[in-house]
Design a protein around this motif. Structure first.
Motif, mmCIF file in Angstrom:
data_model
loop_
_atom_site.group_PDB
_atom_site.id
_atom_site.type_symbol
_atom_site.label_atom_id
_atom_site.label_comp_id
_atom_site.label_asym_id
_atom_site.label_seq_id
_atom_site.Cartn_x
_atom_site.Cartn_y
_atom_site.Cartn_z
ATOM 1 N N VAL A 20 0.849 -1.200 0.000
ATOM 2 C CA VAL A 20 0.000 0.000 0.000
ATOM 3 C C VAL A 20 0.880 1.244 0.000
ATOM 4 N N HIS A 21 1.881 1.241 0.871
ATOM 5 C CA HIS A 21 2.774 2.398 0.996
ATOM 6 C C HIS A 21 3.553 2.626 -0.296
ATOM 7 N N ALA A 22 4.077 1.548 -0.879
ATOM 8 C CA ALA A 22 4.835 1.673 -2.128
ATOM 9 C C ALA A 22 3.939 2.206 -3.245
ATOM 10 N N ASN A 23 2.691 1.751 -3.281
ATOM 11 C CA ASN A 23 1.758 2.236 -4.287
ATOM 12 C C ASN A 23 1.513 3.736 -4.120
ATOM 13 N N GLU A 24 1.354 4.195 -2.893
ATOM 14 C CA GLU A 24 1.144 5.625 -2.659
ATOM 15 C C GLU A 24 2.299 6.444 -3.237
ATOM 16 N N LEU A 25 3.503 5.970 -3.035
ATOM 17 C CA LEU A 25 4.663 6.705 -3.569
ATOM 18 C C LEU A 25 4.635 6.725 -5.100
ATOM 19 N N SER A 26 4.220 5.619 -5.714
ATOM 20 C CA SER A 26 4.095 5.598 -7.171
ATOM 21 C C SER A 26 2.975 6.516 -7.646
ATOM 22 N N LEU A 27 1.883 6.573 -6.901
ATOM 23 C CA LEU A 27 0.771 7.444 -7.283
ATOM 24 C C LEU A 27 1.125 8.914 -7.124
ATOM 25 N N ILE A 28 2.024 9.217 -6.193
ATOM 26 C CA ILE A 28 2.523 10.594 -6.099
ATOM 27 C C ILE A 28 3.171 10.995 -7.414
ATOM 28 N N GLU A 29 3.918 10.075 -8.001
ATOM 29 C CA GLU A 29 4.553 10.332 -9.298
ATOM 30 C C GLU A 29 3.509 10.624 -10.364
ATOM 31 N N VAL A 30 2.439 9.842 -10.382
ATOM 32 C CA VAL A 30 1.365 10.054 -11.362
ATOM 33 C C VAL A 30 0.716 11.426 -11.142
ATOM 34 N N ALA A 31 0.340 11.703 -9.892
ATOM 35 C CA ALA A 31 -0.392 12.936 -9.611
ATOM 36 C C ALA A 31 0.454 14.179 -9.827
ATOM 37 N N SER A 32 1.713 14.115 -9.453
ATOM 38 C CA SER A 32 2.561 15.315 -9.547
ATOM 39 C C SER A 32 2.983 15.621 -10.971
ATOM 40 N N SER A 33 2.974 14.623 -11.842
ATOM 41 C CA SER A 33 3.383 14.853 -13.238
ATOM 42 C C SER A 33 2.200 15.057 -14.166
ATOM 43 N N TRP A 34 0.969 15.047 -13.612
ATOM 44 C CA TRP A 34 -0.231 15.164 -14.428
ATOM 45 C C TRP A 34 -0.323 16.531 -15.096
ATOM 46 N N THR A 35 -0.642 16.528 -16.370
ATOM 47 C CA THR A 35 -0.876 17.795 -17.094
ATOM 48 C C THR A 35 -2.124 17.642 -17.927
#
Length: 334
Positions: A319-334
């Motif tokens: 769960v924690h590792a997924n959250e870190l990966s989702l941060i990448e998705v959300a922060s790079s969203w355009t």
């Protein structure tokens, strides 16, 4: 469309590490959940205290688990800590949860939600002097009431699934929160017209409502594992009969029944198998690039997409590792 993250860690210390990382990365918004072992409002206050830029919200706070006064006071406190960045997401919860968990009677959910939201708004706005509210379901009387130093308003989003609750969200809330496994078709073709009906009933402009939804999201370099985790959560959330509105025409009836039986047996593999049929329609999963591509189908349908990490049958470390990966998705969203 903006992308937020629902922070799911059971351990609040782990959750705060995720919040700090997400805020530094520029994620749009960070959301807490309420469950029998987690307080959405306590966590939202902590999220607000350790972040600087992201919106902070609850997705969602049960409206009847706390008294109106306690909920309004907590919301004002969190808004003060957040410096105006707080959004209160609320929902009725199910009858079983209200009765068995909170000891609260829920006989007329939609009217009760409307009454409670009106009362919370009045409590937040009241500055000083006696206060009295006599609604259809709620009554509060205070001979002395002072809150001159705290915020006098908080945006309120209301969650809903059935037609009556979605209409109420359009009628009285500042926005709508779609269910975690609501499909794009449901959000566009079912929820949107109901929100418009509710807004018209409340003499409001539906265009001013904030449309949000949680979305089961699993991002990993191991695409098969990400799909499995997403399918587990979709299968689990498909089980309540109270969510039939999310499946018009009896869609996935066999799979939902199979998932219900598997949950009763504590058969996680069975829940995953049932969820496999629904996962492509009800979740986003795969590599971070896959997740970003799949999120495109929500554009034009919601304003805020709230990524919800799967946790049913998923190890806390994943769960924690997924959250870190989702941060990448959300922060790079355009």
């Amino acid at each position: 469309m903006q992308i937020g993250l629902v922070v799911m860690d059971e351990n609040p210390a782990d959750a705060l590490r995720v919040v700090r990382a997400a805020d530094r990365a520029g994620v749009h918004s960070l959301w807490s959940i309420d469950y029998y072992n987690r307080s959405s409002l306590t966590r939202a206050a902590a999220f607000a205290a350790v972040s600087e830029n992201a919106l902070v919200g609850t997705s969602v706070t049960p409206l009847f688990a706390r008294s109106p006064l306690a909920l309004a006071s907590a919301a004002a406190d969190v808004q003060a800590v957040a410096g105006g960045r707080f959004v209160l997401g609320v929902g009725s919860s199910t009858r079983r949860m209200n009765q068995d968990w909170y000891g609260a009677a829920l006989q007329h959910p939609a009217p009760q939600v409307r009454d409670r939201i009106a009362l919370i708004r009045r409590l937040l706005a009241h500055r000083s002097g006696p206060f009295r509210y006599d609604g259809e379901f709620d009554r509060v009387a205070l001979g002395h009431y002072e809150r001159t130093a705290l915020p006098d308003s908080v945006p309120i989003l209301a969650a809903g699934v059935g037609e009556h609750m979605v209409r109420v969200a359009g009628e009285c809330a500042d926005g709508f929160v779609g269910h975690t496994i609501a499909s794009v078709d449901y959000l566009r073709d079912v929820a949107e017209p109901l929100l418009a009906e509710g807004a018209a009933r409340g003499r409001r402009d539906v265009a001013e409502l904030r449309r949000t939804t949680q979305i089961v999201a699993a991002a990993s370099s191991d695409s098969r594992a990400a799909r499995r985790d997403a399918a587990a959560q979709v299968g689990f959330y498909a089980t309540p009969k109270g969510y039939d509105a999310l499946f018009p025409g009896g869609r996935f009836a066999e799979e939902r029944a199979a998932a219900r039986d598997a949950v009763a047996r504590r058969d996680v593999a069975g829940v995953v198998a049932a969820g496999e049929a629904m996962v492509e329609e009800r979740a986003v999963f795969g590599t971070p690039e896959d997740v970003a591509a799949q999120l495109r189908r929500y554009e034009g349908v919601v304003d805020w997409a709230l990524l919800y990490p799967p946790h049913y049958g998923v190890d806390p470390e994943r769960v924690h590792a997924n959250e870190l990966s989702l941060i990448e998705v959300a922060s790079s969203w355009t």
